[in-house]
Structures are given as structure tokens and as C-alpha cells.
Design a protein around this motif. Structure first.
Motif, PDB file in Angstrom:
ATOM      1  N   THR A  36      -1.632  -9.980 -15.916  1.00  0.00           N
ATOM      2  CA  THR A  36      -1.762  -8.576 -15.514  1.00  0.00           C
ATOM      3  C   THR A  36      -2.116  -8.451 -14.042  1.00  0.00           C
ATOM      4  OG1 THR A  36      -2.448  -7.907 -17.734  1.00  0.00           O
ATOM      5  CG2 THR A  36      -3.031  -6.438 -15.919  1.00  0.00           C
ATOM      6  N   ARG A  37      -3.059  -9.279 -13.578  1.00  0.00           N
ATOM      7  CA  ARG A  37      -3.460  -9.195 -12.182  1.00  0.00           C
ATOM      8  C   ARG A  37      -2.305  -9.572 -11.256  1.00  0.00           C
ATOM      9  NH1 ARG A  37      -6.544  -6.560 -11.967  1.00  0.00           N
ATOM     10  NH2 ARG A  37      -8.593  -7.474 -12.385  1.00  0.00           N
ATOM     11  N   ALA A  38      -1.575 -10.628 -11.592  1.00  0.00           N
ATOM     12  CA  ALA A  38      -0.432 -11.032 -10.759  1.00  0.00           C
ATOM     13  C   ALA A  38       0.613  -9.919 -10.717  1.00  0.00           C
ATOM     14  CB  ALA A  38       0.176 -12.321 -11.305  1.00  0.00           C
ATOM     15  N   ARG A  39       0.834  -9.282 -11.845  1.00  0.00           N
ATOM     16  CA  ARG A  39       1.802  -8.179 -11.912  1.00  0.00           C
ATOM     17  C   ARG A  39       1.358  -7.023 -11.013  1.00  0.00           C
ATOM     18  NH1 ARG A  39       1.483  -7.211 -17.338  1.00  0.00           N
ATOM     19  NH2 ARG A  39       2.810  -9.000 -17.747  1.00  0.00           N
ATOM     20  N   GLN A  40       0.065  -6.717 -11.042  1.00  0.00           N
ATOM     21  CA  GLN A  40      -0.458  -5.646 -10.192  1.00  0.00           C
ATOM     22  C   GLN A  40      -0.315  -6.004  -8.719  1.00  0.00           C
ATOM     23  OE1 GLN A  40      -4.417  -5.455 -11.857  1.00  0.00           O
ATOM     24  NE2 GLN A  40      -3.925  -3.701 -13.153  1.00  0.00           N
ATOM     25  N   VAL A  41      -0.557  -7.257  -8.385  1.00  0.00           N
ATOM     26  CA  VAL A  41      -0.406  -7.700  -7.000  1.00  0.00           C
ATOM     27  C   VAL A  41       1.053  -7.569  -6.558  1.00  0.00           C
ATOM     28  CG1 VAL A  41      -0.500  -9.704  -5.459  1.00  0.00           C
ATOM     29  CG2 VAL A  41      -2.411  -9.223  -7.007  1.00  0.00           C
ATOM     30  N   ALA A  42       1.984  -7.891  -7.447  1.00  0.00           N
ATOM     31  CA  ALA A  42       3.408  -7.768  -7.110  1.00  0.00           C
ATOM     32  C   ALA A  42       3.759  -6.313  -6.798  1.00  0.00           C
ATOM     33  CB  ALA A  42       4.264  -8.300  -8.251  1.00  0.00           C
ATOM     34  N   MET A  43       3.261  -5.384  -7.616  1.00  0.00           N
ATOM     35  CA  MET A  43       3.554  -3.967  -7.380  1.00  0.00           C
ATOM     36  C   MET A  43       2.885  -3.474  -6.096  1.00  0.00           C
ATOM     37  SD  MET A  43       3.677  -2.307 -11.231  1.00  0.00           S
ATOM     38  CE  MET A  43       2.342  -3.224 -12.015  1.00  0.00           C
ATOM     39  N   TRP A  44       1.660  -3.942  -5.873  1.00  0.00           N
ATOM     40  CA  TRP A  44       0.954  -3.574  -4.641  1.00  0.00           C
ATOM     41  C   TRP A  44       1.700  -4.100  -3.413  1.00  0.00           C
ATOM     42  CZ3 TRP A  44      -1.116  -7.155  -1.183  1.00  0.00           C
ATOM     43  CH2 TRP A  44      -1.896  -6.642  -0.162  1.00  0.00           C
ATOM     44  N   ALA A  45       2.143  -5.341  -3.466  1.00  0.00           N
ATOM     45  CA  ALA A  45       2.865  -5.934  -2.332  1.00  0.00           C
ATOM     46  C   ALA A  45       4.189  -5.213  -2.098  1.00  0.00           C
ATOM     47  CB  ALA A  45       3.106  -7.422  -2.587  1.00  0.00           C
ATOM     48  N   ASP A  56      11.000   3.280  -8.136  1.00  0.00           N
ATOM     49  CA  ASP A  56      11.891   2.122  -7.941  1.00  0.00           C
ATOM     50  C   ASP A  56      11.140   0.817  -8.180  1.00  0.00           C
ATOM     51  OD1 ASP A  56      14.078   3.660  -7.375  1.00  0.00           O
ATOM     52  OD2 ASP A  56      13.909   3.483  -5.193  1.00  0.00           O
ATOM     53  N   ILE A  57       9.938   0.739  -7.619  1.00  0.00           N
ATOM     54  CA  ILE A  57       9.146  -0.486  -7.778  1.00  0.00           C
ATOM     55  C   ILE A  57       8.900  -0.765  -9.259  1.00  0.00           C
ATOM     56  CG2 ILE A  57       6.869  -1.520  -7.388  1.00  0.00           C
ATOM     57  CD1 ILE A  57       6.846   0.000  -4.682  1.00  0.00           C
ATOM     58  N   GLY A  58       8.519   0.257 -10.003  1.00  0.00           N
ATOM     59  CA  GLY A  58       8.282   0.074 -11.429  1.00  0.00           C
ATOM     60  C   GLY A  58       9.525  -0.397 -12.159  1.00  0.00           C
ATOM     61  N   ARG A  59      10.676   0.145 -11.777  1.00  0.00           N
ATOM     62  CA  ARG A  59      11.924  -0.242 -12.436  1.00  0.00           C
ATOM     63  C   ARG A  59      12.254  -1.706 -12.173  1.00  0.00           C
ATOM     64  NH1 ARG A  59      14.708   3.555 -10.621  1.00  0.00           N
ATOM     65  NH2 ARG A  59      15.933   2.572  -8.977  1.00  0.00           N
ATOM     66  N   PHE A  60      11.965  -2.180 -10.957  1.00  0.00           N
ATOM     67  CA  PHE A  60      12.304  -3.549 -10.593  1.00  0.00           C
ATOM     68  C   PHE A  60      11.217  -4.559 -10.964  1.00  0.00           C
ATOM     69  CE2 PHE A  60      14.898  -1.246  -7.274  1.00  0.00           C
ATOM     70  CZ  PHE A  60      16.090  -1.429  -7.943  1.00  0.00           C
ATOM     71  N   VAL A  61      10.062  -4.081 -11.400  1.00  0.00           N
ATOM     72  CA  VAL A  61       9.001  -4.980 -11.842  1.00  0.00           C
ATOM     73  C   VAL A  61       8.777  -4.775 -13.336  1.00  0.00           C
ATOM     74  CG1 VAL A  61       6.657  -5.825 -11.421  1.00  0.00           C
ATOM     75  CG2 VAL A  61       7.967  -4.866  -9.539  1.00  0.00           C
ATOM     76  N   ASP A  65       6.576   2.536 -15.307  1.00  0.00           N
ATOM     77  CA  ASP A  65       6.749   3.894 -14.811  1.00  0.00           C
ATOM     78  C   ASP A  65       5.938   4.106 -13.538  1.00  0.00           C
ATOM     79  OD1 ASP A  65       4.106   4.207 -15.642  1.00  0.00           O
ATOM     80  OD2 ASP A  65       4.633   5.286 -17.472  1.00  0.00           O
ATOM     81  N   HIS A  66       6.134   5.284 -12.939  1.00  0.00           N
ATOM     82  CA  HIS A  66       5.476   5.642 -11.681  1.00  0.00           C
ATOM     83  C   HIS A  66       3.960   5.542 -11.788  1.00  0.00           C
ATOM     84  CE1 HIS A  66       3.558   8.605  -9.001  1.00  0.00           C
ATOM     85  NE2 HIS A  66       4.580   8.444  -8.175  1.00  0.00           N
ATOM     86  N   ALA A  67       3.400   6.022 -12.893  1.00  0.00           N
ATOM     87  CA  ALA A  67       1.944   6.031 -13.066  1.00  0.00           C
ATOM     88  C   ALA A  67       1.380   4.616 -13.121  1.00  0.00           C
ATOM     89  CB  ALA A  67       1.566   6.801 -14.327  1.00  0.00           C
ATOM     90  N   THR A  68       2.095   3.702 -13.765  1.00  0.00           N
ATOM     91  CA  THR A  68       1.632   2.316 -13.869  1.00  0.00           C
ATOM     92  C   THR A  68       1.573   1.670 -12.495  1.00  0.00           C
ATOM     93  OG1 THR A  68       2.571   2.099 -16.094  1.00  0.00           O
ATOM     94  CG2 THR A  68       2.114   0.056 -14.889  1.00  0.00           C
TER      95      THR A  68
END
Length: 227
Positions: A36-45, A56-61, A65-68
């Protein structure tokens, strides 16, 4: 020389490698803390290093969704504020992504593309009688999406007593030991039903016995310290 534009896919690959995870793990909906933490870091980066929208980021990760994505960015920013080690860790992730992009640019190579697997699937289904042209990146995106969903579904398979420890932080090796044990029992049970009143019944029963033994041993090992 200007580096090639950084893509979400490049970030996913770099973050997965940085944290020692598979891309399938990172894109799945599994929830061990390390994943979960790695996934959050990927979205943050991706929010920091690309011009992509949160949608878009949510779709590619992994189809979030946008909220996540917004929540992930907020969590990482807050952790960076109060944890110097984590701040350094995420700074290292950014440096790794940027270094990869520079290396690709130096050799005039394109990085991994951002591909929406749902859009690819819809395009393929729209030409059922033809031969849709699918690129290698699109095939890779489809394979990643299917594998991530399969892994997510397998993690939901645990019910009853197993649920007590399924939510606890576990290492991936022990999880997959358990998955293999359960899969063996299910397959043996199927084989036994098919083999009843045939010469294969004895072999199927032996397989079931071995599977049950493996499942029992794995279950006892995993629940040894569970209250």
C-alpha cells in the motif's frame, strides 16, 4: 539534452523495483502495508513528476479513482513532513525516476508508455471479426491489469478462520505458500470428484490428503502467534 517525458508507467516500474515488489503487486488491490505504501508513493510521484490529472494517474496505477489518488498524495506529503527517513526515501524514488528518464533520453530511447488497458480491451472487443492491431506496450498493460486483478481476487478467497490472520502484515513468501496449499486442495477435490468410480480415484484421494496436510501445516504455522 532534454529527457523524455516521464510517464506513470515509468514511475510504476521504478517504484516497484525500489521497494522490491512486482508490478502486479503494485497495481493490484492487495493491502499489506508495504504494498500500500509503495502504491501511494507511486501515485504521489506521478502527481509530482507528470502533468497527468489525478483521474489519469489513478487509471494508470491499477484503475484507482480520483479520490484514492488524492488521499495517497496527502498521506505521502504528511509522512514526508514528519518522517525524515521517509522523506529521504521518497526523494530517492524521484531521483531514480529522473535518472532513468535521462538515461533513456541519452540513448534516444522511449520509456514505457502510459496505456489504458480498459480502452485497449474495448478496442479489441469492437472488432470481433477483424484482427485488431495491438502494440507490445498495450499487450503489457493488458497482462498487468489481468494479473493484478487475479492476484486481488485470490486474496479475497480466504474466508472463515483464515480471515483472522489474512489482514495481518505478512511476508509475500508465506502468503503464496498458503495460496499454493489452498489451490492444491481445491484442485485435488475437483480431481477426486471427477475420478470417482474410476481407476484414478485412489490417486486423487492421495492428492487430496497431501493437499490437506500442506494446508493444515501452513495454517498452523501462520496462526501460531495469532491471539
Amino acid at each position: 539534452m532534454q529527457p523524455e517525458p516521464i510517464t506513470c508507467r515509468l514511475i510504476v516500474e521504478a517504484v516497484a523495483e525500489f521497494y522490491g515488489l512486482s508490478i502486479v503487486d503494485l497495481l493490484s488491490h492487495r493491502r499489506p502495508q508495504r504494498v500500500t505504501r509503495a502504491r501511494q508513493v507511486a501515485m504521489w510521484a506521478a502527481k509530482r513528476l507528470t502533468t497527468r490529472s489525478l483521474t489519469d494517474i489513478g487509471r494508470f496505477v491499477g484503475g484507482r479513482d480520483h479520490a484514492t489518488v488524492s488521499h495517497a498524495v496527502r498521506v505521502v506529503d504528511e509522512l514526508r513532513e514528519r518522517d525524515a527517513d521517509f522523506r529521504q526515501q521518497t526523494d530517492d524514488v524521484v531521483l531514480a525516476v529522473e535518472a532513468t528518464a535521462r538515461t533513456l533520453a541519452r540513448f534516444h530511447a522511449n520509456g514505457p508508455e502510459d496505456v489504458d488497458p480498459v480502452a485497449v480491451a474495448r478496442r479489441i472487443l469492437a472488432t470481433p471479426r477483424g484482427v485488431p492491431i495491438v502494440s507490445i506496450p498495450e499487450i503489457t498493460a493488458l497482462a498487468s491489469a489481468v494479473s493484478a486483478q487475479e492476484l486481488t481476487d485470490s486474496s479475497k478467497m480466504m474466508t472463515g478462520p483464515m480471515k483472522r490472520f489474512r489482514s495481518e502484515p505478512r511476508d509475500r513468501e508465506s502468503e503464496f505458500d498458503l495460496y499454493r496449499a489452498v489451490a492444491e486442495v481445491l484442485e485435488a477435490d475437483r480431481a477426486l470428484k471427477q475420478a470417482q468410480w474410476t481407476h484414478g480415484e485412489r490417486g486423487a484421494q492421495a492428492r487430496l490428503d497431501r493437499g490437506l496436510k500442506a494446508l493444515r501445516e501452513t495454517f498452523e504455522r501462520e496462526t501460531e502467534h495469532v491471539d
